[in-house]
Design an enzyme around this catalytic site. Structure first.
Site, PDB file in Angstrom:
ATOM      1  N   HIS B  43      -9.594   8.037   5.756  1.00 43.08           N
ATOM      2  CA  HIS B  43      -8.912   6.982   6.490  1.00 43.08           C
ATOM      3  C   HIS B  43      -9.858   6.258   7.447  1.00 43.08           C
ATOM      4  O   HIS B  43      -9.807   5.042   7.577  1.00 43.08           O
ATOM      5  CB  HIS B  43      -7.747   7.605   7.267  1.00 43.08           C
ATOM      6  CG  HIS B  43      -6.809   6.616   7.851  1.00 43.08           C
ATOM      7  ND1 HIS B  43      -5.854   5.980   7.109  1.00 43.08           N
ATOM      8  CD2 HIS B  43      -6.698   6.124   9.103  1.00 43.08           C
ATOM      9  CE1 HIS B  43      -5.179   5.157   7.882  1.00 43.08           C
ATOM     10  NE2 HIS B  43      -5.670   5.221   9.096  1.00 43.08           N
ATOM     11  N   SER B  88      -1.911  -0.328   6.240  1.00 41.50           N
ATOM     12  CA  SER B  88      -0.862   0.493   5.632  1.00 41.50           C
ATOM     13  C   SER B  88      -0.362   1.529   6.626  1.00 41.50           C
ATOM     14  O   SER B  88      -1.099   1.955   7.510  1.00 41.50           O
ATOM     15  CB  SER B  88      -1.441   1.216   4.420  1.00 41.50           C
ATOM     16  OG  SER B  88      -2.435   2.115   4.849  1.00 41.50           O
ATOM     17  N   HIS B  89       0.872   1.910   6.477  1.00 39.96           N
ATOM     18  CA  HIS B  89       1.402   3.087   7.169  1.00 39.96           C
ATOM     19  C   HIS B  89       2.280   3.855   6.194  1.00 39.96           C
ATOM     20  O   HIS B  89       3.414   4.199   6.486  1.00 39.96           O
ATOM     21  CB  HIS B  89       2.154   2.697   8.447  1.00 39.96           C
ATOM     22  CG  HIS B  89       1.639   3.401   9.656  1.00 39.96           C
ATOM     23  ND1 HIS B  89       2.419   3.802  10.698  1.00 39.96           N
ATOM     24  CD2 HIS B  89       0.384   3.801   9.978  1.00 39.96           C
ATOM     25  CE1 HIS B  89       1.667   4.402  11.612  1.00 39.96           C
ATOM     26  NE2 HIS B  89       0.441   4.407  11.198  1.00 39.96           N
ATOM     27  N   GLN B 234       3.759   9.648  14.828  1.00 40.57           N
ATOM     28  CA  GLN B 234       3.897   9.280  16.227  1.00 40.57           C
ATOM     29  C   GLN B 234       5.206   8.556  16.467  1.00 40.57           C
ATOM     30  O   GLN B 234       5.855   8.087  15.563  1.00 40.57           O
ATOM     31  CB  GLN B 234       2.743   8.381  16.655  1.00 40.57           C
ATOM     32  CG  GLN B 234       1.385   8.830  16.163  1.00 40.57           C
ATOM     33  CD  GLN B 234       1.068   8.302  14.782  1.00 40.57           C
ATOM     34  OE1 GLN B 234       1.924   8.179  13.935  1.00 40.57           O
ATOM     35  NE2 GLN B 234      -0.200   7.998  14.570  1.00 40.57           N
ATOM     36  N   GLY B 530      -9.368  -5.565   6.400  1.00 37.63           N
ATOM     37  CA  GLY B 530      -8.257  -4.943   5.690  1.00 37.63           C
ATOM     38  C   GLY B 530      -8.286  -3.448   5.852  1.00 37.63           C
ATOM     39  O   GLY B 530      -8.807  -2.926   6.847  1.00 37.63           O
TER      40      GLY B 530
END
Lengths: 253, 748
Positions: B43, B88-89, B234, B530
């Site tokens: 990540h 993204s998530h 979170q 990005g």
């Protein structure tokens, strides 16, 4: 004339109201921080939309304790025109400047869309340039706009002609399907007994320029400009309705 | 002592551990190991993707900031910059949809205002499994509510996006969020720490134990135990972020700031190392000074926490009071937690005692880079084989008319009003094209200009041919922007793929990046930044490879904006581009035949560019009254959509037939529902038709009059025979109620 746009932490339509007052209406305006204790000589006060203090408690419940609200109350008590839009309306309810309370929308979801509201009375500083029965297409954007008041209060405000805007169909008919949030008596906007304090859920400042798809909100803001002009609307805020004021097509076009 | 289990828990491989020991010249302690594990996670380090991403075009005269900062920036005229990025998530949203999506929105907003830009627009690109699954309805409901809850509260309009339903995302939904802000080009702030002795400040929410290892979680596959990772998601506080946003923008005006960085993935660790690394400096902090929400937190926990709504900033020496004063006004407290040093180290202390000391470059520039093995996926040859000639006719009852209505009512094509009505899409009073009308378009106050933006992707196409599918996604996003009349200027990408350690996935990734690069070069839209999201797999099943592209364009005159709806009865309908009856990977093939097969439509990038140039010119000169691009569901769906929201204005069109199959009904369907690329439907006042056709011809864009607006029905003829005749009312009802109906069923 000068607008005071109150900025609470979490207000998010303050700049929009400021833009409408200055760039669209050509008036002067101040952004007044909620910790301030002066309205800086404003002629009209706007409590803008947003999520004051995050609205993690009831909407508007914290904002009423902001120092500036004491000044707003004094200003209102003296008859000064005050308009609460969306979250500002919620704040006015919590502050006791208007009667009633807000519940979550009937569908339990936030709703953002254009709705139609009918002007019920034109003897307020924010409707005096409109025609009685005029239908305005103005956007809403809220999760808690389901107006509620107990029956005795409701009876009183109806009798006092304090309901100034109702959700209707585009042709001005009352219809449950046209009520976006379940408000009792389809109430979209309300004035105080003194008629100078107005709260409304729709956002007139979002409907002030042709580019934004509607200019129907102008009549609300233009009303107060007229009401405070040397000539003013007819009578004290044109009591009795029917006053049309100058044609609004000339504004902003 | 670090054992094998500890390493595995941190997602580190033995050879990576050896590298760590090499950099430090000793064994790391547990805090240092934690820091390495998050910074070297996929990540944060892009270790599998970096070699490929380097091939993307990132330059252009309009580019003010390319990849590497918190967000990219392009010049949009009049001294202004558009600052934007998509992120993204996915993983958090699958585990906890509301908070996962909400904090995704919060994270991307921070990236934008950190650059000194005021965020003015949000878009999102969402993918779920079939809406017929109750779990997917729950996820959709939660994700949409989370996006709304955060965006509405902070007061940034959500103006557009896409929602796609496909079984491939059932075990791994995608939540990609795009944000754009406006700044003066000269006022862009960077995330750098420099100037030895300058104070490093922490501001915003207190640090808690939430989100520890979020970055590591986002770098692993899912299995049935994933729900247990909920504490790694979170919780968002949009009010806190609103205060931070206003306070930071105010601080930036003081000129007392050196650099600013949000704490996103890997929190304090990532922000300190990246700021130090960009500034060529070291950063020393003492974690005991960090405001904490819980007691007894260890340095390890403080460094790895991903609590939301926190910022790190570096102040000029002697100017600290100015910065502190602004934050005080907003009831925020900027706390000095350390300073910039000259030694290039990240030094972490706890009450004065050093608990970690790592060279910055070991965590950033020297992080592992892998050129992972690739191989053509085994499924590909069979999936690409589509023999239309022998395709059995779709069920005999399914007429072209019914197929159109069914396509319009399929959730991927249907109106997304159910979702966007929950988003405040008008706050800030800039939105001049409402959601559902095409691109998101916002005027820029104080100028005549407007910005158009669109996010697009097609996982099915990319599954069948990642290279072409990715090019098509770039083309579609840019075409959507051009359909608003705006000239595409720049792009951002969010690359959602499976596990890169599998050669077939890595191949998909590499091919997709090639396709993006090729299309971006041809269409003049450099990539300015990005995000890469890998390991989108559950129980070993990967999602369709899904690059999502966001394109931003400029409209010189806001009042010339175009949208999809027909305007006037009696206008002439013109089709730009050619339909070749391409059904590979189409919605039609999936709906009518239950097939995901074939190759995606061919794409000639030169023609695509010409089409977009044509549209921008026609829009600027006011020669067309509406424009809408042909995508999912082909020409028939496009024409129908042009009629929706007009109060029932219909259209009559007549198009040529195609010969792609033996079955005449399949040929009809291919003409109506084929998804050939580079096509746009415009409506034109009748006395402008000649000029429009001449302009098209000058740019060598195929153009043909196919019909006229009017009436209250949609009538479509193929090769002279009327095969669709349906009232706009009926078609629009299918389209506008499809998603709501699926929720209503749940209750029944």
């Amino acid at each position: 004339m000068k607008f005071a746009v109150v900025v609470f932490p979490g207000s998010n339509c303050d700049q929009d109201a400021y833009h409408a007052a200055t760039a669209v209406l050509g008036q002067t305006a101040d952004l007044v921080w909620h910790k301030d204790t002066s309205l800086k000589g404003a002629d009209v006060v706007v409590l803008p939309g947003g999520f004051a203090h995050g609205d993690y408690l009831r909407t508007g419940a914290m904002a009423r304790f902001s120092p500036i609200m004491r000044e707003v109350k004094v200003f209102a008590d003296r008859g000064g025109p005050v308009i609460g839009i969306c979250n500002g309306f919620q704040v006015l309810l919590e502050a006791g400047l208007l009667p009633g309370a807000m519940l979550r929308n009937r569908g339990l979801k936030y709703r953002c869309e254009h709705v139609h509201v009918r002007v019920e009375h034109t003897d307020t500083p924010f409707t005096c340039a409109a025609r009685q029965g005029q239908v305005l297409r103005i956007p809403i954007g809220h999760g808690e706009g389901n107006y509620y008041a107990p029956s005795d209060v409701l009876e009183r405000i109806e009798k006092n002609r304090q309901v100034i805007l109702r959700y209707t169909t585009p042709d001005g008919r009352l219809d449950d399907g046209a009520n976006p949030n379940g408000s009792v008596n389809a109430i979209a906007g309300l004035c105080s007994e003194g008629r100078n304090v107005v709260g409304m859920m729709p956002h007139p400042e979002r409907a002030c320029e042709p580019l934004l798809g509607s200019t129907d909100g102008l009549v609300i803001l233009q009303s107060v400009v007229q009401a405070l002009a040397p000539i003013g609307c007819e009578g004290p805020f044109a009591r009795g309705g029917g006053s049309q004021g100058p044609a609004l097509q000339t504004i902003g076009s | 002592m670090i054992d094998q289990q500890t390493l595995e828990r941190h997602g580190l491989k033995p050879d990576e551990y050896d590298r760590i020991v090499g950099f430090l010249g000793r064994e790391p302690n547990i805090t240092e190991l934690g820091i390495f594990s998050v910074m070297w996670s996929e990540h944060c380090s892009y270790k599998s993707s970096r070699v490929h991403l380097k091939t993307l075009p990132t330059d252009g005269p309009q580019v003010l900031q390319g990849p590497g900062e918190n967000a990219g920036a392009i010049a949009i005229g009049e001294g202004l910059a558009a600052v934007f990025k998509i992120e993204s998530h996915n993983h958090p949203s699958f585990i906890e949809p509301y908070q996962g999506a909400a904090t995704g929105v919060g994270g991307i907003i921070r990236d934008i205002f950190t650059m000194g830009a005021r965020p003015i627009a949000l878009l999102n690109s969402l993918r779920f499994g079939s809406l017929d699954e109750p779990a997917m309805r729950r996820l959709l409901e939660g994700v949409v509510a989370g996006i709304a809850g955060y965006g509405n509260s902070i007061g940034i309009p959500t103006v557009g996006g896409e929602i796609v339903f496909e079984p491939s995302y059932s075990g791994n939904p995608l939540v990609n969020v795009f944000c754009l802000g406006i700044a003066k080009a000269t006022d862009i702030i960077k995330g750098v720490a420099s100037g030895v002795g300058n104070g490093v400040y922490y501001v915003g929410a207190k640090t808690g134990r939430d989100g520890i290892h979020g970055a590591t979680m986002a770098s692993a596959e899912f299995d049935e135990k994933s729900a247990e990772k909920r504490p790694a998601v979170q919780v968002g506080d949009p009010f806190m972020e609103k205060l931070l946003l206003e306070a930071c923008l105010e601080v930036m005006k003081t000129d007392a700031l050196v650099g600013l960085q949000d704490m996103g993935a890997a929190g304090l660790t990532c922000s300190t190392t990246e700021m130090g690394s960009r500034g060529g400096a070291g950063v020393e902090i003492d974690v005991s000074l960090v405001p904490q929400r819980e007691s007894g937190m260890t340095p390890y926990e403080i460094m790895l926490s991903e609590s939301q709504e926190r910022m790190l900033l570096v102040a000029k020496q002697g100017r600290e009071a100015e910065i502190e004063r602004v934050f005080e006004k907003w009831d925020l407290h900027a706390v000095r937690i350390g300073q910039v040093t000259s030694d290039g180290l990240l030094r972490v202390k706890d009450k004065g005692a050093v608990v970690a000391e790592i060279p910055n470059r070991a965590l950033t520039d020297e992080a592992p880079v892998y050129r992972r093995p690739m191989e053509t996926p085994k499924y590909l040859a069979e999936a690409q084989a589509l023999d239309l000639a022998s395709l059995a006719p779709a069920s005999p009852q399914l007429t072209a008319r019914d197929t159109l209505v069914a396509l319009l009512g399929s959730p991927t094509i249907a109106s997304k009003q159910w979702a966007y009505r929950q988003y405040d899409h008008m706050v800030q009073t800039n939105t001049i094209s409402l959601p559902g009308m095409g691109s998101g378009v916002l005027r820029i106050k104080g100028t005549e200009r407007a910005l158009a933006m669109s996010v697009d992707g097609n996982g099915r196409y990319c599954y069948l041919d990642p290279r072409r599918g990715a090019s098509l996604a770039v083309a579609e996003a840019a075409r959507n922007v051009a359909c608003a009349g705006a000239r595409p200027l720049g792009a951002t990408n969010c690359l959602n793929f499976g596990n890169p350690e599998r050669p077939a996935i890595m191949w998909q990734f590499a091919k997709a990046v090639e396709g993006i690069g090729e299309a971006c070069r041809a269409l003049g839209v450099p990539i300015t930044g990005g995000n890469v999201s890998l390991y989108n797999e559950t129980d070993g099943r990967a999602i369709y490879p899904t690059p999502v592209i966001g394109v931003v364009g400029i409209l010189e005159h806001a009042d010339r904006v175009l949208e999809r709806r027909f305007k006037v009865s009696g206008d002439v309908i013109i089709l730009f581009g050619e339909g070749r009856g391409e059904l590979g990977g189409s919605e039609y093939l999936k709906l009518a035949h239950g097939l995901v097969r074939g190759v995606p439509p061919a794409l000639d990038l030169g023609r695509e560019r010409a089409l977009q140039d044509l549209l921008v010119g026609l829009g600027a000169d006011g020669l067309v009254r509406s424009a809408h691009d042909c995508s999912d569901g082909g020409l028939a769906v496009t024409v129908a959509e042009c009629a929706f929201g007009t109060g029932g204005m219909g259209a009559e069109i007549s198009i040529e037939g195609v010969e792609v199959a033996r079955d005449p009904r399949t040929n009809e369907a291919a003409a109506l529902f084929g998804e050939s690329a580079s096509r746009v439907v415009v409506s034109v006042q009748s006395d402008r038709v000649t000029e429009v056709l001449q302009r098209a011809s000058a740019l060598r864009v195929p153009a043909r009059v196919i019909g006229e607006t009017g009436g209250n029905r949609l009538r479509m003829a193929v090769a002279g025979k009327v095969v669709v005749d349906v009232s706009v009312d009926e078609a629009e009802r299918a389209w506008s109620t499809a998603i709501e109906t699926r929720f209503a069923k749940k209750v029944a």
